[in-house]
Design a protein around this motif. Structure first.
Motif, PDB file in Angstrom:
ATOM      1  N   PRO A  99     -31.874   3.698  -4.773  1.00 19.04           N
ATOM      2  CA  PRO A  99     -31.198   2.592  -4.110  1.00 19.04           C
ATOM      3  C   PRO A  99     -29.998   2.187  -4.980  1.00 19.04           C
ATOM      4  N   ASP A 100     -28.908   1.938  -4.412  1.00 15.54           N
ATOM      5  CA  ASP A 100     -27.583   1.518  -4.930  1.00 15.54           C
ATOM      6  C   ASP A 100     -26.608   2.673  -5.152  1.00 15.54           C
ATOM      7  N   GLY A 125     -33.534  -1.949 -12.845  1.00 17.17           N
ATOM      8  CA  GLY A 125     -33.593  -3.366 -13.192  1.00 17.17           C
ATOM      9  C   GLY A 125     -33.410  -3.587 -14.677  1.00 17.17           C
ATOM     10  N   PHE A 126     -33.256  -4.864 -15.050  1.00 15.80           N
ATOM     11  CA  PHE A 126     -32.976  -5.195 -16.442  1.00 15.80           C
ATOM     12  C   PHE A 126     -33.910  -6.271 -16.981  1.00 15.80           C
ATOM     13  N   ASP A 127     -34.671  -6.906 -16.078  1.00 17.56           N
ATOM     14  CA  ASP A 127     -35.519  -8.028 -16.462  1.00 17.56           C
ATOM     15  C   ASP A 127     -36.868  -7.504 -16.952  1.00 17.56           C
ATOM     16  N   LEU A 128     -37.108  -7.603 -18.255  1.00 19.78           N
ATOM     17  CA  LEU A 128     -38.343  -7.062 -18.844  1.00 19.78           C
ATOM     18  C   LEU A 128     -39.577  -7.829 -18.384  1.00 19.78           C
ATOM     19  N   GLU A 129     -39.384  -9.049 -17.892  1.00 27.11           N
ATOM     20  CA  GLU A 129     -40.511  -9.881 -17.461  1.00 27.11           C
ATOM     21  C   GLU A 129     -40.937  -9.572 -16.021  1.00 27.11           C
ATOM     22  N   SER A 133     -31.138  -6.935  -8.284  1.00 26.55           N
ATOM     23  CA  SER A 133     -31.849  -6.552  -9.514  1.00 26.55           C
ATOM     24  C   SER A 133     -30.972  -5.667 -10.393  1.00 26.55           C
ATOM     25  N   GLN A 134     -29.948  -5.055  -9.802  1.00 29.57           N
ATOM     26  CA  GLN A 134     -29.081  -4.152 -10.556  1.00 29.57           C
ATOM     27  C   GLN A 134     -27.737  -4.769 -10.923  1.00 29.57           C
ATOM     28  N   THR A 135     -27.248  -5.674 -10.081  1.00 31.78           N
ATOM     29  CA  THR A 135     -25.856  -6.109 -10.246  1.00 31.78           C
ATOM     30  C   THR A 135     -25.687  -7.601 -10.538  1.00 31.78           C
TER      31      THR A 135
END
Ligand SMILES: [Zn+2]
Length: 245
Positions: A21-22, A54-58, A205-207
């Protein structure tokens, strides 16, 4: 010399195959919006769910695939695409296997596109992010599915014998972003640029962290417009067109 693209008037359906996706939105959402504006039906086939993105580790990893599917479906809508199919392969582990070739061949036979957009199967040593292993695998498997698998009635015989999907020949392939050393086809996407950015923004989640997304993508497309010889400030997406009659 690369092929001249067929006139859009001869194209009823376009099938886009990407790894994540993207990918389609970074590579060609401006062009896709031009196609759908012209009445061409566009269908996306995404090999993985982007579950390693994604970039959010949580953020819970087991929810990432569903989130990214939803983001891609929303991004598609913003450029006039309402049919998005996911093959469900794991993100980061895509290989150009016979199974992947069969699964792409299945979608080709279902959709019966005249034109396909796919990633490059080659490494780009100038922009290494472009040649992610999943992108190369998706590009390789897609081109093998286009020629010879989907058009050969005896390839992946279960498609014909058990699923009643007849052989289909895709007339031409556009490799997104082109390949260095080849003459490329440039599409002027100045008028659909805002919708491309909107589609990219749908991949939150990506941008979401990219404050300069519009400037970054705009500069890149304007540079391509200059290479294409378009008027000052026009934006372009690039493709290598391959004739596959
Ligand atoms: Zn990607």
């Amino acid at each position: 010399m690369p092929a001249e693209p067929l006139p859009d008037a001869e194209i009823e359906r376009v099938l886009v195959v990407t790894a994540h996706p993207d990918d389609v939105d970074f590579g060609s959402a401006g062009t896709i919006a031009m196609f759908t504006d012209a009445g061409i039906e566009v269908i996306y086939c995404i090999c993985t769910d982007g579950d390693a993105g994604g970039f959010d580790l949580e953020f819970p990893r087991d929810q990432m695939a569903a989130l990214r599917r939803a983001e891609q479906i929303e991004a598609a809508k913003r450029v006039g695409v309402h049919d998005v199919r996911f093959l469900g392969y794991p993100d980061g582990a895509l290989v150009a296997s016979m199974e992947l070739r069969r699964d792409i061949s299945r979608v080709i036979r279902q959709v019966q596109p005249q034109r396909m957009l796919i990633p490059s199967s080659e490494r780009d040593y100038e922009r290494i992010g472009r040649s992610h292993p999943d992108h190369r695998a998706a590009g390789d498997a897609a081109l093998d599915a286009i020629y010879p698998d989907a058009r050969n009635p005896f390839a992946h015989s279960i498609l014909r014998l058990e699923e009643e999907l007849e052989a289909w020949s895709v007339k031409e392939v556009w490799i997104m972003g082109g390949i260095a050393g080849h003459t490329l086809h440039y599409v002027d996407v100045t008028d659909t640029f805002d919708r491309k950015i909107s589609a990219l923004r749908a991949h939150e989640s990506q941008t979401a962290h990219m404050d300069n997304l519009e400037e970054f993508v705009g500069n890149w497309l304007t540079a391509q417009g200059k290479t294409a010889g378009f008027a000052e400030g026009r934006k372009a997406e690039s493709f290598l067109v391959i004739s596959t009659p």
